[in-house]
Every structure is written in structure tokens, then in C-alpha cells.
Enzyme design. Structure first.
Site, mmCIF file in Angstrom:
data_model
loop_
_atom_site.group_PDB
_atom_site.id
_atom_site.type_symbol
_atom_site.label_atom_id
_atom_site.label_comp_id
_atom_site.label_asym_id
_atom_site.label_seq_id
_atom_site.Cartn_x
_atom_site.Cartn_y
_atom_site.Cartn_z
ATOM 1 N N TRP A 29 0.832 -1.218 0.000
ATOM 2 C CA TRP A 29 0.000 0.000 0.000
ATOM 3 C C TRP A 29 0.863 1.263 0.000
ATOM 4 O O TRP A 29 0.343 2.367 0.003
ATOM 5 C CB TRP A 29 -0.956 0.006 1.199
ATOM 6 C CG TRP A 29 -0.307 -0.294 2.504
ATOM 7 C CD1 TRP A 29 0.280 0.599 3.346
ATOM 8 C CD2 TRP A 29 -0.171 -1.584 3.114
ATOM 9 N NE1 TRP A 29 0.790 -0.046 4.441
ATOM 10 C CE2 TRP A 29 0.517 -1.391 4.333
ATOM 11 C CE3 TRP A 29 -0.569 -2.891 2.758
ATOM 12 C CZ2 TRP A 29 0.821 -2.453 5.195
ATOM 13 C CZ3 TRP A 29 -0.269 -3.930 3.612
ATOM 14 C CH2 TRP A 29 0.414 -3.705 4.810
ATOM 15 N N GLU A 42 -5.245 0.926 5.857
ATOM 16 C CA GLU A 42 -5.317 1.429 7.233
ATOM 17 C C GLU A 42 -6.445 0.763 8.018
ATOM 18 O O GLU A 42 -6.297 0.469 9.198
ATOM 19 C CB GLU A 42 -5.486 2.955 7.257
ATOM 20 C CG GLU A 42 -4.254 3.726 6.794
ATOM 21 C CD GLU A 42 -3.016 3.494 7.665
ATOM 22 O OE1 GLU A 42 -3.133 3.017 8.804
ATOM 23 O OE2 GLU A 42 -1.902 3.795 7.186
ATOM 24 N N THR A 48 -5.030 -5.685 13.034
ATOM 25 C CA THR A 48 -4.348 -6.854 12.474
ATOM 26 C C THR A 48 -2.913 -6.485 12.115
ATOM 27 O O THR A 48 -2.650 -5.380 11.672
ATOM 28 C CB THR A 48 -5.126 -7.336 11.222
ATOM 29 O OG1 THR A 48 -6.517 -7.372 11.532
ATOM 30 C CG2 THR A 48 -4.688 -8.710 10.799
ATOM 31 N N LEU A 85 -10.238 -11.978 9.066
ATOM 32 C CA LEU A 85 -9.672 -10.740 9.626
ATOM 33 C C LEU A 85 -10.411 -10.305 10.891
ATOM 34 O O LEU A 85 -9.873 -9.562 11.708
ATOM 35 C CB LEU A 85 -9.737 -9.596 8.602
ATOM 36 C CG LEU A 85 -8.625 -9.518 7.556
ATOM 37 C CD1 LEU A 85 -8.911 -8.396 6.572
ATOM 38 C CD2 LEU A 85 -7.270 -9.274 8.212
ATOM 39 N N GLY A 86 -11.669 -10.772 11.038
ATOM 40 C CA GLY A 86 -12.434 -10.425 12.236
ATOM 41 C C GLY A 86 -12.923 -8.983 12.218
ATOM 42 O O GLY A 86 -12.668 -8.250 11.258
ATOM 43 N N TYR A 87 -13.605 -8.605 13.260
ATOM 44 C CA TYR A 87 -14.168 -7.246 13.361
ATOM 45 C C TYR A 87 -14.849 -6.859 12.048
ATOM 46 O O TYR A 87 -14.455 -5.924 11.363
ATOM 47 C CB TYR A 87 -13.078 -6.216 13.698
ATOM 48 C CG TYR A 87 -12.359 -6.507 14.986
ATOM 49 C CD1 TYR A 87 -12.865 -6.047 16.204
ATOM 50 C CD2 TYR A 87 -11.189 -7.242 14.992
ATOM 51 C CE1 TYR A 87 -12.207 -6.311 17.395
ATOM 52 C CE2 TYR A 87 -10.522 -7.515 16.186
ATOM 53 C CZ TYR A 87 -11.041 -7.041 17.371
ATOM 54 O OH TYR A 87 -10.374 -7.301 18.538
ATOM 55 N N TYR A 125 -7.698 8.700 13.779
ATOM 56 C CA TYR A 125 -6.447 8.077 13.330
ATOM 57 C C TYR A 125 -6.448 7.851 11.815
ATOM 58 O O TYR A 125 -5.526 8.288 11.102
ATOM 59 C CB TYR A 125 -6.182 6.733 14.054
ATOM 60 C CG TYR A 125 -5.149 5.951 13.289
ATOM 61 C CD1 TYR A 125 -3.817 6.348 13.313
ATOM 62 C CD2 TYR A 125 -5.512 4.892 12.446
ATOM 63 C CE1 TYR A 125 -2.863 5.713 12.541
ATOM 64 C CE2 TYR A 125 -4.568 4.252 11.680
ATOM 65 C CZ TYR A 125 -3.247 4.661 11.729
ATOM 66 O OH TYR A 125 -2.313 4.040 10.948
ATOM 67 N N ASP A 143 -2.084 6.400 16.379
ATOM 68 C CA ASP A 143 -2.567 5.072 16.773
ATOM 69 C C ASP A 143 -1.687 4.596 17.932
ATOM 70 O O ASP A 143 -0.910 5.373 18.495
ATOM 71 C CB ASP A 143 -2.531 4.100 15.582
ATOM 72 C CG ASP A 143 -1.101 3.795 15.134
ATOM 73 O OD1 ASP A 143 -0.158 4.484 15.584
ATOM 74 O OD2 ASP A 143 -0.926 2.862 14.323
HETATM 75 N N1 ADE Z 1 0.130 0.325 10.774
HETATM 76 C C1 ADE Z 1 -0.887 1.160 10.579
HETATM 77 N N2 ADE Z 1 -0.736 1.822 9.414
HETATM 78 C C2 ADE Z 1 0.400 1.380 8.854
HETATM 79 C C3 ADE Z 1 1.089 1.664 7.649
HETATM 80 N N3 ADE Z 1 0.613 2.554 6.787
HETATM 81 N N4 ADE Z 1 2.247 1.018 7.423
HETATM 82 C C4 ADE Z 1 2.698 0.134 8.320
HETATM 83 N N5 ADE Z 1 2.114 -0.175 9.448
HETATM 84 C C5 ADE Z 1 0.969 0.438 9.728
#
Ligand code: ADE
Length: 372
Positions: A29, A42, A48, A85-87, A125, A143
């Protein structure tokens, strides 16, 4: 809490971003700054771990390449992509927000953290992460990682479990973060929090920001962040009925609200409901419980069952506020039984494989396969 001077702040930014440019993680990503990519990742990363998320993220993008595809996806397909993945409310909110973008906003994303929070499932967040990474807005993304990293760097001893603490961190980080590269700054903090400044195994002696880490320098790193304990999840005991006929299981569809809304599970009967069938619940023996359970199923669902314990420890599953302990019982129901009062139906193994099953049901099925 300590305060940094302007020159310390400038030096920290440079140290952090130089480190990130060389050692930042290469994650799928991060290959572009498309808000759709940033957003989905995100949301997945909220509860997770990165390594678990990677294959889910790649599969999700193959299935739903654009926000339009996500908005138009059949719910069953969406749930299947989220399975494990849950939730699951995260996935439902994802689709809700996709629909908001497509139908209420002509496919246009809000480009600020404030605007992004109008979308379903996007809190401060996630809004900060998308606004900074995709739209270059200099806003922090606070976060658990950011709380920990800055609590240690600056010895901030506010309780991060308290809602009033977040705005304090947002102000502090907002002053420190790079105005030129806010997205990289936020992601560098995440990488730091996942490596040298991890919760359990920090390695500050080798950390690129060692010199800035006041809690480490004072030998009190593990005392940060300060976090009051959440109450433990309440234990709830259930009986899970394994009702099999040929290649089919009699499955129950959960109500459309509450935990696991609309998902399919083995019929689950709360132990409390069984005990409530007796006038002297405290005197009920194990054997009596089973016959009370049979009576309850008869009364509630008009189904005649005979149950037999399957043995083994109860199957455990923990949600945010509840821990379920499910004792499996093998049960028999006539295959032509009238199901008009039962919220469910017979489903074949094949059908079950194609559907999204909640994790707790996966655990129950695994146990059944182990026993038989
Ligand atoms: N944890 C939450 N967002 C993230 C991100 N963009 N890259 C790596 N870890 C993360």
C-alpha cells in the site's frame, strides 16, 4: 513531559526521515498514494498485524480494484474477502463509506482529515493517515504506535486509555512532524514503533532516534506509554449444537444486530438460558442440563433433538467485551423436521466453504473435524 526546542525538532525530523528513506518497509500500500489504497490498508491494519494484512490487502485489491467496485460489491463477496480478519463491522463500514463517496460525492474524496471523518468507519487516526499520506496534509496519525513512540521520546505520562489524552498527543506530534513530508513522517513513526520502539522488545540501544528517546536515556522506557487496564471480557458459556445429516449441517443465522450479526454458526444456546429453565438452577446436574437444553430447543424452535456431549474443552473465542466458551454437543434432528420456527437451514460443506464464516465458527468446525 519534556519539550523540544525548534532545533531539536528539525534534527529529529531529519534523522527520522533519513532512516525511513533507507530502511522504511516496502509494503504494497506504499507503492502509490492512492487514497483508496491507503484507506483500505489502514482499516485492515487497525486490529491486524502487517504480515497478516499483506495477502488480504492484495486479494482485496484484485477483487475490488476501485472504490466503485467496492461500493457495488455483493455483501457475501465482501465478507468472503474479509473472512478471517475479524471485526466484520470494519468491512461493512468500508462498503458504506465507498457508497458515500460514489453516490453522495460523485466519486470525489474529501481531502482533509476533518472531511474524511464524515465517512463511515473513519475516526481521527484513519483520517490523519489518509489525509497525510494521500493528500499531504500535515496532520498526525495517532494510533497505538504513535502513542508509544512519543510517550517514550518525550516521557509523556498521560493515560493513553483516556479519551482526553489523544488531543494532547495530536498537538505535540503536530508541532514535531514534518510539514513537507507528513505522510512519510507518520509512516516512519509506524515503522519505528514496529521495530526499535516496539511495545515488548524495543532495541533503543541501536535505534536511529536513540539520542531523542528520553525514557530510554533515563532507563524507564518500559514504563511508557502509561495505559490503565481495560476491564476483562465477560465470560459467556454456550452450547454449540453439531447437527449433521449426510453432508449437511443445520446452521443458525445470527440476528441482524449484536455480535456476528447475520453470520452463520452452529446453533448456539446460552448456558444461562438453559439454567433459566430450572427453578433451582444451582442444583442442576450435568445430565439435567442436557435434558433442559433439549426442552428449550423444543420450546423455542419446535425441534426435537437428542444431544450427546462431544468431549474436549470448550472452544474459546474472545471478542472486545465478551469471551465465549462453547461446549460442543452432537445432536440429532430428523432430516425432514419442520424448520419454520428455526432461524436457519441445512447447509452442505461445499456451501459453507463458499460462505464467509466468522472465526469462532471456523474454530468450532476445526474442532468437529478433529474429533471425528
Ligand atoms: N500500521 C498502521 N498503518 C500502517 C502503515 N501505513 N504502514 C505500516 N504499518 C501500519
Amino acid at each position: 513531559m519534556i519539550e523540544w526546542s525548534e532545533s531539536t525538532i528539525r534534527s529529529f525530523r531529519k534523522t527520522l526521515l533519513d532512516w525511513y528513506d533507507t530502511y522504511g518497509r516496502d509494503l504494497p500500500w506504499r507503492w502509490d498514494h492512492d487514497p483508496y489504497h491507503v484507506w483500505v490498508s489502514e482499516i485492515m491494519l487497525q486490529q491486524t498485524q502487517v504480515n497478516t494484512v499483506i495477502p488480504y490487502y492484495e486479494h482485496f485489491m484484485a477483487e475490488f480494484p476501485t472504490v466503485m467496485d467496492l461500493a457495488n460489491a455483493p455483501e457475501a463477496k465482501l465478507m468472503k474477502a474479509w473472512e478471517g480478519l475479524g471485526y466484520y463491522s470494519r468491512a461493512r463500514n468500508l462498503q458504506k463509506a465507498a457508497k458515500q463517496i460514489v453516490s453522495e460525492r460523485g466519486g470525489q474524496w474529501p481531502q482533509t482529515a476533518e472531511g474524511l471523518q464524515e465517512l463511515a468507519g473513519i475516526g481521527p487516526y484513519t483520517a490523519g493517515a489518509i489525509a497525510s499520506i494521500a493528500f499531504n496534509e500535515p496532520v498526525p496519525a495517532v494510533d497505538g504506535n504513535a502513542f508509544r513512540v512519543f510517550a517514550r521520546l518525550l516521557e509523556i505520562d498521560l493515560d493513553i486509555a483516556k479519551p482526553q489524552t489523544r488531543p494532547v498527543f495530536e498537538r505535540v506530534i503536530g508541532r514535531i512532524m514534518s510539514p513537507d513530508r507528513p505522510g512519510d513522517f507518520n509512516q516512519a513513526v509506524m515503522d519505528l514503533g514496529a521495530s526499535y520502539m516496539s511495545a515488548k522488545n524495543p532495541d533503543s540501544a541501536h535505534s536511529p532516534v536513540k539520542a531523542f528517546n528520553q525514557a530510554y536515556l533515563d532507563g524507564v522506557e518500559m514504563q511508557y506509554p502509561v495505559k490503565s487496564k481495560k476491564p476483562k471480557p465477560v465470560k459467556v458459556a454456550y452450547y454449540g449444537l453439531v447437527i449433521r445429516h449426510d453432508d449437511q449441517f443445520l446452521m443458525q443465522k445470527r440476528p441482524s444486530d449484536g455480535l456476528l450479526a447475520n453470520f452463520w454458526t452452529f446453533p448456539l444456546i446460552a448456558e444461562d438460558d438453559v439454567l433459566a429453565m430450572s427453578e433451582t438452577p444451582e442444583l442442576v446436574t450435568e445430565e439435567e442440563r442436557l435434558s433442559l437444553l433439549e426442552k428449550l430447543v423444543q420450546q423455542e424452535f419446535g425441534l426435537t433433538v437428542r444431544v450427546i456431549p462431544m468431549g474436549g474443552k470448550p472452544v474459546k473465542h474472545t471478542f472486545t467485551h465478551r469471551q465465549w466458551l462453547i461446549t460442543l454437543l452432537s445432536a440429532e434432528v430428523k432430516p425432514d423436521a419442520d424448520l419454520s420456527f428455526f432461524p436457519g437451514k441445512w447447509l452442505s460443506s461445499d456451501e459453507l466453504t463458499r460462505m464467509a464464516l466468522p472465526k469462532v465458527q471456523e474454530k468450532l468446525l476445526t474442532r468437529v473435524h478433529q474429533i471425528q
